[in-house]
Enzyme design. Structure first.
Site, PDB file in Angstrom:
ATOM      1  N   HIS A  63      -7.171  -4.964  10.214  1.00  0.00           N
ATOM      2  CA  HIS A  63      -6.900  -4.858   8.775  1.00  0.00           C
ATOM      3  C   HIS A  63      -5.581  -5.507   8.376  1.00  0.00           C
ATOM      4  O   HIS A  63      -4.652  -5.595   9.173  1.00  0.00           O
ATOM      5  CB  HIS A  63      -6.945  -3.395   8.290  1.00  0.00           C
ATOM      6  CG  HIS A  63      -5.836  -2.513   8.781  1.00  0.00           C
ATOM      7  ND1 HIS A  63      -6.029  -1.204   9.159  1.00  0.00           N
ATOM      8  CD2 HIS A  63      -4.499  -2.715   8.927  1.00  0.00           C
ATOM      9  CE1 HIS A  63      -4.870  -0.664   9.516  1.00  0.00           C
ATOM     10  NE2 HIS A  63      -3.929  -1.560   9.392  1.00  0.00           N
TER      11      HIS A  63
ATOM     12  N   ASP B 260       0.807  -1.222   0.000  1.00  0.00           N
ATOM     13  CA  ASP B 260       0.000   0.000   0.000  1.00  0.00           C
ATOM     14  C   ASP B 260       0.844   1.277   0.000  1.00  0.00           C
ATOM     15  O   ASP B 260       2.060   1.232   0.198  1.00  0.00           O
ATOM     16  CB  ASP B 260      -0.951   0.002   1.215  1.00  0.00           C
ATOM     17  CG  ASP B 260      -0.297  -0.559   2.471  1.00  0.00           C
ATOM     18  OD1 ASP B 260       0.940  -0.504   2.566  1.00  0.00           O
ATOM     19  OD2 ASP B 260      -1.026  -1.059   3.352  1.00  0.00           O
TER      20      ASP B 260
ATOM     21  N   ASP C   6      -7.688  -2.591  14.129  1.00  0.00           N
ATOM     22  CA  ASP C   6      -9.044  -2.917  13.677  1.00  0.00           C
ATOM     23  C   ASP C   6      -9.076  -4.201  12.843  1.00  0.00           C
ATOM     24  O   ASP C   6     -10.070  -4.515  12.203  1.00  0.00           O
ATOM     25  CB  ASP C   6      -9.660  -1.732  12.903  1.00  0.00           C
ATOM     26  CG  ASP C   6      -8.911  -1.395  11.620  1.00  0.00           C
ATOM     27  OD1 ASP C   6      -7.979  -2.142  11.250  1.00  0.00           O
ATOM     28  OD2 ASP C   6      -9.265  -0.395  10.961  1.00  0.00           O
TER      29      ASP C   6
ATOM     30  N   GLU D  57      -9.721  -2.118   5.351  1.00  0.00           N
ATOM     31  CA  GLU D  57     -10.392  -1.794   6.605  1.00  0.00           C
ATOM     32  C   GLU D  57     -11.645  -2.663   6.778  1.00  0.00           C
ATOM     33  O   GLU D  57     -12.114  -3.271   5.812  1.00  0.00           O
ATOM     34  CB  GLU D  57     -10.777  -0.304   6.592  1.00  0.00           C
ATOM     35  CG  GLU D  57      -9.582   0.643   6.456  1.00  0.00           C
ATOM     36  CD  GLU D  57      -8.728   0.735   7.734  1.00  0.00           C
ATOM     37  OE1 GLU D  57      -8.566  -0.266   8.453  1.00  0.00           O
ATOM     38  OE2 GLU D  57      -8.200   1.834   7.993  1.00  0.00           O
TER      39      GLU D  57
HETATM   40  C1  F6R Z   1       1.350  -1.249   6.035  1.00  0.00           C
HETATM   41  C2  F6R Z   1       0.228  -2.172   6.207  1.00  0.00           C
HETATM   42  C3  F6R Z   1      -0.579  -2.166   7.465  1.00  0.00           C
HETATM   43  C4  F6R Z   1       0.292  -2.369   8.706  1.00  0.00           C
HETATM   44  C5  F6R Z   1      -0.593  -2.359   9.972  1.00  0.00           C
HETATM   45  C6  F6R Z   1       0.264  -2.470  11.228  1.00  0.00           C
HETATM   46  O1  F6R Z   1       1.998  -1.458   4.816  1.00  0.00           O
HETATM   47  O2  F6R Z   1      -0.049  -2.911   5.331  1.00  0.00           O
HETATM   48  O3  F6R Z   1      -1.551  -3.174   7.390  1.00  0.00           O
HETATM   49  O4  F6R Z   1       0.966  -3.571   8.610  1.00  0.00           O
HETATM   50  O5  F6R Z   1      -1.324  -1.179  10.016  1.00  0.00           O
HETATM   51  O6  F6R Z   1       1.054  -1.332  11.352  1.00  0.00           O
HETATM   52  P1  F6R Z   1       2.160  -1.242  12.493  1.00  0.00           P
HETATM   53  O7  F6R Z   1       3.155  -2.295  12.179  1.00  0.00           O
HETATM   54  O8  F6R Z   1       2.763   0.142  12.346  1.00  0.00           O
HETATM   55  O9  F6R Z   1       1.472  -1.470  13.785  1.00  0.00           O
END
Ligand code: F6R
Length: 260
Positions: A138, A67, A136, A143
């Protein structure tokens, strides 16, 4: 689904890097799906170490990131382009032309997303997809409520995600509200998935991902339908799991069998 419970963030990072290195030793031109965020930084540091000290070779590797924030240019310090070059690519021998990251600034997002999907196919599909998990539930920026068959597209971030990610920005108002993300259908097509989670603030999402119903409410739960998934979680992130003892026992038994 293989669940590996480790002591802490450091052990999670080492374990994850070992899995990536193993796959890379088996296939030099591995196609890796990559994630950003705090969870993956330690694993990237371990991979850099393996490259520098043991010659882990990335010269034929192709990568596709999950992403990117909409509206951020690749040189913006909070963009995922910047994150990837800063935390990994600048320190290994990957060829820049083999790196694919969704672009946050595009005129025609739909055309770009179709191109990205096509490019993944042309490169032979993703061999190993690295994933983090949001509070959440994801994966990528899919989401709650995302279609389980979704493809790369623009998603509106939830308030919770904006709040969580505001720690990287000066002000919460600076956090982009949209992101381009691979879809759940795209992620499901990876031949193998490796999800990492660390810390008590991920415990509820981890529980719903592994032991909850498969539901768009927790998009990570879709991994229950995937034939080859490894989840590496530290003690804190694993604390709400009902079958914790069984996962530990199964790992010990698997080691004896030497089946992995
Ligand atoms: C980022 C992504 C997100 C993160 C998730 C956890 O490329 O795909 O799904 O892996 O939001 O983020 P952290 O590791 O910062 O808690």
């Amino acid at each position: 689904m293989r669940v590996i419970i480790v002591k802490d963030y450091e052990e999670m990072s080492r374990k994850a890097a070992k899995i990536v290195s193993d796959r890379l030793h088996r296939k030099l031109d591995l196609v890796l799906g990559l994630s950003t965020g705090s969870t993956s930084v330690g694993m990237y540091q371990e991979l850099i170490k393996a490259h520098k000290e043991k010659g882990l070779n990335f010269s034929k590797v192709r990568t596709f990131n999950l992403d990117e924030y909409c509206g951020l240019s690749p040189d913006h310090p909070q963009s995922y382009h910047y994150f990837m070059w800063y935390n990994l690519f600048n320190h290994i021998n990957i060829k820049p032309e083999n790196v694919y990251i969704p672009r946050g600034e595009v005129e025609n997002a739909e055309a770009f997303c179709n191109w990205y999907e096509q490019k993944i196919k042309e490169e032979g599909g993703i061999d190993l997809q690295i994933l983090g998990i949001g509070r959440d539930g994801h994966i990528g920026f899919n989401e709650p409520g995302s279609s389980l068959g979704s493809r790369t597209r623009i998603k509106t971030l939830t308030e919770e995600t904006v709040e969580d990610n505001s720690r990287f920005f000066e002000r919460k108002e600076d956090v982009p509200r949209y992101a381009i993300t691979m879809g759940l259908g795209t992620i499901s097509e990876a031949r193998e998935c490796l999800l990492l989670a660390s810390g008590a603030n991920k415990a509820e999402a981890v529980k719903r991902c592994i032991e909850g119903p498969v539901s768009a409410e927790t998009t990570a739960s879709l991994l229950q339908l995937h034939p080859k998934v490894i989840i590496v979680v530290d003690e804190e992130a694993a604390k709400n799991l009902k079958r914790k003892d069984y996962y530990r026992y199964a790992e010990r038994m698997a080691e004896k069998l030497e089946v992995r």
